[in-house]
Design an enzyme around this catalytic site. Sequence first.
Site, PDB file in Angstrom:
ATOM      1  N   LEU A   1     -26.684   0.345  -5.415  1.00  0.00           N
ATOM      2  CA  LEU A   1     -27.812   0.456  -6.741  1.00  0.00           C
ATOM      3  C   LEU A   1     -27.157   0.036  -8.289  1.00  0.00           C
ATOM      4  O   LEU A   1     -28.149  -0.603  -8.366  1.00  0.00           O
ATOM      5  CB  LEU A   1     -28.205   1.577  -6.958  1.00  0.00           C
ATOM      6  CG  LEU A   1     -29.371   1.940  -5.559  1.00  0.00           C
ATOM      7  CD1 LEU A   1     -30.652   3.048  -5.586  1.00  0.00           C
ATOM      8  CD2 LEU A   1     -30.607   0.634  -5.157  1.00  0.00           C
ATOM      9  N   GLU A   2     -26.406   0.359  -8.513  1.00  0.00           N
ATOM     10  CA  GLU A   2     -25.690  -0.567  -9.540  1.00  0.00           C
ATOM     11  C   GLU A   2     -25.231  -1.430 -10.477  1.00  0.00           C
ATOM     12  O   GLU A   2     -25.903  -1.976 -11.527  1.00  0.00           O
ATOM     13  CB  GLU A   2     -24.571   0.764 -10.555  1.00  0.00           C
ATOM     14  CG  GLU A   2     -25.062   2.546 -10.475  1.00  0.00           C
ATOM     15  CD  GLU A   2     -26.974   3.104 -11.868  1.00  0.00           C
ATOM     16  OE1 GLU A   2     -26.748   1.836 -12.422  1.00  0.00           O
ATOM     17  OE2 GLU A   2     -26.936   4.243 -11.295  1.00  0.00           O
ATOM     18  N   SER A   3     -25.132  -1.967  -9.334  1.00  0.00           N
ATOM     19  CA  SER A   3     -24.345  -3.289  -9.506  1.00  0.00           C
ATOM     20  C   SER A   3     -24.910  -4.335  -8.186  1.00  0.00           C
ATOM     21  O   SER A   3     -23.607  -5.277  -8.393  1.00  0.00           O
ATOM     22  CB  SER A   3     -22.690  -3.259  -9.981  1.00  0.00           C
ATOM     23  OG  SER A   3     -22.336  -2.835  -8.851  1.00  0.00           O
TER      24      SER A   3
ATOM     25  N   MET B   1     -26.984   5.149 -13.416  1.00  0.00           N
ATOM     26  CA  MET B   1     -26.028   5.061 -14.202  1.00  0.00           C
ATOM     27  C   MET B   1     -25.928   6.297 -15.484  1.00  0.00           C
ATOM     28  O   MET B   1     -26.786   7.023 -15.174  1.00  0.00           O
ATOM     29  CB  MET B   1     -26.141   4.151 -15.268  1.00  0.00           C
ATOM     30  CG  MET B   1     -26.826   4.438 -16.927  1.00  0.00           C
ATOM     31  SD  MET B   1     -27.906   3.998 -16.550  1.00  0.00           S
ATOM     32  CE  MET B   1     -28.893   2.973 -15.574  1.00  0.00           C
TER      33      MET B   1
END
Length: 419
Positions: free
Chosen positions: A145-147, A1
């Site tokens: 990977l983030e959301s 992030m």
Amino acid sequence: MALLLVSGLGSPALAETPVVTLASAAPIQSVRPETRPSSVERVSADQDGLEAWVTAFRAKALAAGITAEIYDRAMRGVTYDPAIVRRDRNQAEFTKTIWDYLETAVSPARIRNGQAALARQDAALTQIEAQYGVEKEILTAIWGLESAYGAVRGNTEILSAMATLAYDARRAAFFEAQVLAALRILQDGHTTQGNLRGSWAGAMGHTQFMPTSWQDHAVDFDGDGKRDIWSDDPRDALASAAAYLRANGWVTGQPWGVEVRLPGGFDYASARRETMRLPSAWARLGVRDVNGQPVPDHGRASILLPAGHTGAAFMIFDNFEVLESYNTADAYVIGVGHLADRIAGGPGLAGGWPTSDRALTFDERIELQERLTAAGFDTQKIDAKIGPLTINAVRRYQQATGRVPDGYASLGVLESLRR
């Protein structure tokens, strides 16, 4: 992030399956935690203590240009959450073995979902790649990977989360800045307080931007006059991630890294970030890709051994460090890079992992750093994070005791120090 020294913010998304910060923001800096305001130093860590912190912080916010009306309305309902403090101290990218982390980060489902997500947004991603020079597979992997490609953006009220972490004081200066940035976003009318929801550490939207990263790097890609990372449309968020990486030095066409084979007799002391050579120079020392071919000269590179000399080896380039500005954990960067390669149709990793090992616990990582430092191999920080400083200290200990100097902070190293 995208944030500064907040690791693992992409990790809530690792429950992708359904599908965090290692998030860090631009360019990597060291933020030394400040103590709590003196007026609340002796208050216990609870809701009353947080409310005392909110009262004490009000003057700093007003001095920074936040209006009393915005501050009072936005901060009125913040709540203390001890679970957030615990998560801040135990982030997946730092507390799992890399093979366990990658098993989830680059799972078959995440690869398939990434290929489908890229196909859905191909026109926008192709245009973003052309405009910012960041490859669309890398952006898709970060999104994944983030959301979980927008499916898991987080539902935590971020002002409460960031106030909790600012009050916690371990990284007060950083999170105080995030609170102020979030308040400015509200004050300037960019979004509503109801939209300020995201991860446990305050990251928001499809690509999990921290408020300061939004201020510095968010862009209006779709041309509607808003830098909207909160809506279901991911285009502004994806373009913002590309703008962020470009601002941090992304080199178009350069890989993040390449898996390599090391020759017999390889000098493992040279497998360190500070030792950089062109791939052609590494090839003359016998370091080649997993197919036995020299790696093209994309730029100077170093050798990374994330699980020591018995695990997979990587030749990493400047873009590896650029991805670290998004999240400082090596596991996260390898996860993004390898997921991007797999989305593009590349193969799985050829090297194995020392799967009989286990991850060190938080207390064991603290003990390792304390014992290394006491033995004359200063880790410079006692923070339970196995980063470059601790890896170099481990390597110096290994060299001094006749072990393979691969810098791998294993349970075996800790047990040796205990003896």
